[in-house]
Design an enzyme around this catalytic site. Structure first.
Site, short mmCIF file in Angstrom:
data_model
loop_
_atom_site.label_atom_id
_atom_site.label_comp_id
_atom_site.label_asym_id
_atom_site.label_seq_id
_atom_site.Cartn_x
_atom_site.Cartn_y
_atom_site.Cartn_z
NE ARG A 233 -4.34 -1.39 0.22
CZ ARG A 233 -4.47 -2.61 -0.82
NH1 ARG A 233 -3.33 -2.64 -1.68
NH2 ARG A 233 -5.62 -2.85 -0.54
CG HIS A 281 -2.89 0.31 -6.86
ND1 HIS A 281 -3.56 0.80 -5.74
CD2 HIS A 281 -3.37 -1.15 -6.89
CE1 HIS A 281 -3.60 0.16 -5.11
NE2 HIS A 281 -3.48 -1.21 -5.73
#
Length: 318
Positions: A233, A281
């Protein structure tokens, strides 16, 4: 009355809720799936009457205003962005489990490791400068890859790298064992784990304990010339510390697929740094058809009194 009759009489009302992502793609997927659902897209009128909230970074406090809510469902494997809401209603929170997700993560990890192990980062930089250099190559068995976080995805990544003859080591909070992979655990063993890593892959879940873990102290524990690969993350990484460690020459470079703010702001210094490779991402993305099918399955389960699948834990945060 059969399950089909119940759902035909009152199909699940699903609200698509996000503060950062346009969920029209999911709305379109539901509409073309043939599934009998009533859809609302936040913030259109009536979304708050939904039985199920399909969420990604929902505005804090919003889900608590939905009086009929029976289930909160992520659009992916991550639940940290949902559990971050301090006012989250006490209903089940579910993730998407895609059988191909871990394999996709392993493919991305292998590409990232090869970028540094085979010095492709240097070759790309030299090509831009029209420099012709041929440094000595290193065998995979002499290149050590550390995996920070050794859950299901970490194990898949580790096995694939081990199969390619890399020297693989892994760290987790609690003891883990995997054939051919050196295992470390707990805070006491973290420095020894880090000291032997030529490349470090972060695959940790995001919790209070792991937020900001990729920081100056951790980078200082890596050998000079190590590379960092963040597939966990964005909140794991202290971006200023990474930039400083690369500029000082202690770190060789980084591959980043996740960021503190997504999309990455146009004025971020990460964009222009030649030793930091950025992707939006996309390390592994679940099939939208699989996402829709799993959300519908869990929606029908909770509306007919059954337990949903793939629930997360508020205590662990994932």
């Amino acid at each position: 009355m059969t399950l089909t009759t119940v759902l035909e009489a009152k199909p699940p009302h699903i609200a698509l809720v996000s503060s950062t992502l346009d969920l029209n793609f999911l709305k379109n997927a539901f509409e073309t799936s043939g599934l009998n659902v009533h859809l609302s897209l936040y913030p259109e009128d009536g979304f708050d009457a939904a039985d199920v909230a399909v969420a990604w970074n929902p505005p804090h406090g919003l889900l608590a205003t939905m009086p009929n809510l029976r289930l909160i469902h992520s659009i992916a494997a991550g639940l940290d962005n949902i559990f971050a809401d301090p006012h989250l209603p006490r209903v089940p929170v579910c993730r998407v489990v895609d059988s191909q997700h871990a394999l996709g993560m392993a493919e991305y990890a292998i590409w990232s490791v090869l970028l540094f192990h085979r010095m492709m980062d240097l070759h790309l930089q030299n090509a831009a400068l029209r420099l012709w250099e041929r440094p000595e190559q290193i065998a995979a068995r002499d290149y050590t890859v550390g995996i920070l976080g050794f859950g299901a995805i970490g194990r898949t990544v580790g096995r694939r790298l081990h199969a390619l003859d890399y020297n693989v080591r892994a760290w987790a909070r609690s003891p883990k064992q995997e054939a051919g992979i050196a295992s470390f655990h707990g805070d006491d063993q973290l420095p020894d784990f880090l000291s032997g890593c030529d490349a470090l892959i972060c695959l940790l879940p995001l919790t209070d304990a792991t937020r900001g873990i990729l920081n100056a102290d951790l980078f200082a524990s890596l050998p000079r010339g190590a590379a960092v690969i963040n597939m966990g993350r964005g909140e794991h990484l202290m971006e200023a510390d990474l930039l400083a460690a690369i500029e000082s020459g202690h770190l060789r470079g980084a591959v980043l697929d996740v960021f503190l703010q997504e999309p990455l702001p146009e004025d971020s210094p990460l964009w222009s740094h030649p030793k930091i490779f950025k992707t939006p991402h996309i390390a592994s993305m679940p099939s939208v058809h699989e996402v829709v099918a799993q959300i519908f399955e869990n929606a029908t389960r909770v509306l007919t009194g059954r337990d949903p699948l793939n629930t997360g834990s508020r205590d662990s945060g994932y």
